[in-house]
Design an enzyme around this catalytic site. Structure first.
Site, short mmCIF file in Angstrom:
data_model
loop_
_atom_site.label_atom_id
_atom_site.label_comp_id
_atom_site.label_asym_id
_atom_site.label_seq_id
_atom_site.Cartn_x
_atom_site.Cartn_y
_atom_site.Cartn_z
N ILE A 134 -107.25 -64.38 19.03
CA ILE A 134 -107.16 -65.32 17.89
C ILE A 134 -108.00 -64.87 16.69
O ILE A 134 -107.87 -65.42 15.61
CB ILE A 134 -107.55 -66.76 18.29
CG1 ILE A 134 -108.94 -66.80 18.91
CG2 ILE A 134 -106.51 -67.36 19.22
CD1 ILE A 134 -109.60 -68.15 18.80
N TYR A 156 -121.03 -75.36 20.31
CA TYR A 156 -119.73 -75.83 20.81
C TYR A 156 -119.35 -77.15 20.13
O TYR A 156 -118.25 -77.31 19.59
CB TYR A 156 -119.84 -76.00 22.33
CG TYR A 156 -118.60 -76.52 23.03
CD1 TYR A 156 -117.39 -75.87 22.94
CD2 TYR A 156 -118.67 -77.68 23.83
CE1 TYR A 156 -116.26 -76.33 23.63
CE2 TYR A 156 -117.56 -78.15 24.52
CZ TYR A 156 -116.35 -77.47 24.40
OH TYR A 156 -115.25 -77.93 25.08
N GLY A 167 -105.17 -68.95 27.30
CA GLY A 167 -104.46 -69.60 28.42
C GLY A 167 -104.92 -69.21 29.81
O GLY A 167 -104.42 -69.78 30.78
N LEU A 168 -105.86 -68.27 29.93
CA LEU A 168 -106.29 -67.89 31.29
C LEU A 168 -107.58 -68.57 31.72
O LEU A 168 -108.20 -68.18 32.70
CB LEU A 168 -106.46 -66.37 31.38
CG LEU A 168 -105.18 -65.54 31.23
CD1 LEU A 168 -105.47 -64.07 31.43
CD2 LEU A 168 -104.11 -66.00 32.23
N GLY A 169 -107.99 -69.61 30.99
CA GLY A 169 -109.20 -70.34 31.37
C GLY A 169 -108.90 -71.42 32.40
O GLY A 169 -107.87 -71.39 33.08
#
Ligand SMILES: NC(=O)C1=CN([C@@H]2O[C@H](COP(=O)(O)OP(=O)(O)OC[C@H]3O[C@@H](n4cnc5c(N)ncnc54)[C@H](O)[C@@H]3O)[C@@H](O)[C@H]2O)C=CC1
Ligand SMILES: CC(=O)[C@H](N)C(=O)O
EC number: 1.1.1.103
Length: 373
Positions: free
Chosen positions: A107, A195, A63-65
């Site tokens: 994660i 990715y 969540g800090l991206g």
């Protein structure tokens, strides 16, 4: 299949389901989570007004991206501050730490993830942790671990605890052999970055868990996302964020993609709204579980032209990064999101002119504040 993993699943299923094979007891949905089997067929979350106790309990990973802090603030307005937990492996800046619940969550640590879900009675999970396209190519083994092994942990926790799970995919899940102008929802997907490969894997695994176990998996393929108050995390579309900082600060920008590189893009407000809308859509309105969403499509030259209308002295030069250029050359130039528009009413608000005005206003006011201090 590793024995420990099998035992874990068997044990968890025994805990969740009655051993007698009889009907599960009828409990209020907040005790059961919100997997498809537990939602009445006529549930309509658009028209439901949640009481405080029935609000989803949300966890955001990674969540800090670039996107997570904005998502937390958007969801907190809807569900209440304390019902949305932001998590990451990094230390949060003070304003983020003070703005609502924050928790450490790696994660790659399955037990840690499960503990957080259980202790906080989480019912919705937004899985944002990832290594993006350019940083992923620079560190393939870490990208493989975070984007693939991490996703497996998230899927298992979500399935075991009946969570509704959102996983973002990307235009990067397509490759040079996909139709590129536009790329439809269903077509050949042979990406050539770790990715992209990991995101196709996420789409397929999520859909497999949906069909096999009834996991309420929902996925949007985002275009490049442009935000004013957060920095991008190492992608190919990052230039379209940085250009605004540099235009306001220096009046010039050096672009790492060729002037004619056309890519689909979206302003962050549209992205966050699309994410909440697909999560709130009634299950029966979703004919698929992975949707393209789009807003606009432009090249660096076209973006520079639009900025010039507001900043007449603005100059753009080009110093092409071969890694990012090769990635962009294999991605869609345009995105067909007609299924999202048809099924759950997706509609973007920001086109290129509104995007440029909004971004320049934000950075202009920021720099005026900085000069005044
Ligand atoms: N920003 C964009 O333009 C787009 C983003 N997306 C997807 O949206 C999601 C969020 O994107 P951004 O915020 O831009 O990404 P970002 O790269 O800015 O942030 C990712 C976050 O994941 C965290 N992370 C890394 N390893 C972790 C671990 N082991 N455990 C927990 N967290 C870990 C990082 O610390 C970072 O804060 C990603 O899944 C990305 O693929 C998809 C398309 C476009
Ligand atoms: C489009 C994306 O997924 C991301 N911004 C990237 O460029 O890697």
């Amino acid at each position: 299949m590793p024995v420990v993993w099998m035992l874990r699943r068997v044990a968890s299923r025994m805990l969740q389901r009655p051993a007698c094979g009889c009907q599960a007891p009828v409990l209020p949905s907040r005790f059961l989570g919100t997997s498809p089997q537990q939602i009445p067929a006529d549930a309509n979350f658009h028209s439901t007004s949640f009481s405080e106790a029935d609000q989803p309990r949300v966890l955001i990973t990674g969540g800090l991206g670039q996107l997570g802090v904005g998502l937390a603030s958007f969801l907190r307005k809807r569900f209440g501050k304390d019902n949305v937990i932001l998590s990451d492996i990094r230390k949060p800046p003070e304003h983020v730490f003070l703005s609502g619940p924050f928790i450490y969550s790696d994660i790659l640590d399955y037990k840690n993830l499960r503990e957080i879900v259980v202790n906080n009675r989480v019912t919705w999970l937004f899985h944002y942790s990832a290594l993006l396209s350019a940083v992923g190519e620079a560190n393939v083994s870490l990208a493989r671990a975070v984007n693939i092994t991490g996703l497996h942990n998230v899927l298992d926790v979500a399935e075991e605890h009946g969570l509704r799970l959102f996983v973002p995919s990307t235009i990067g899940a397509f490759g040079p052999t996909s139709p590129r102008n536009p790329a439809p929802d269903l077509c050949i997907q042979r990406p050539r970055t770790i990715y992209g490969v990991s995101k196709v894997h996420a789409e397929l695994m999520g859909e497999y868990y949906y069909y096999r176990y009834g996991l309420d998996f929902r996925c949007l393929r985002y275009p490049g996302i442009i935000s004013a108050d957060s920095q991008p995390g190492g992608g190919t579309t990052d230039y379209a964020v940085q250009i605004f900082h540099d235009a306001v600060k220096n009046g010039r920008f050096e672009c790492n993609l060729k002037p004619s590189t056309r890519l689909p893009m979206m302003y962050i407000d549209d992205c966050l709204r699309a994410t909440l809308e697909v999560m709130e859509a009634p299950a029966e309105s979703l004919s698929m579980r992975t949707y393209n969403v789009n807003a606009m499509s432009f090249t660096p030259a076209e973006l520079a032209q639009e900025i010039l209308k507001h900043v007449p002295e603005f100059q753009i030069t080009y110093n092409v990064d071969p890694v990012r250029q090769a990635i962009a050359d294999g991605w869609p130039m345009n995105f067909d999101d007609s299924n999202a528009r048809k099924d759950w009413g997706w509609k973007h608000d920001f086109d290129l002119p509104e995007l440029v005005t909004t971004m320049l206003n934000f950075h202009g006011s920021e720099s005026r504040v900085a000069q005044a201090n």
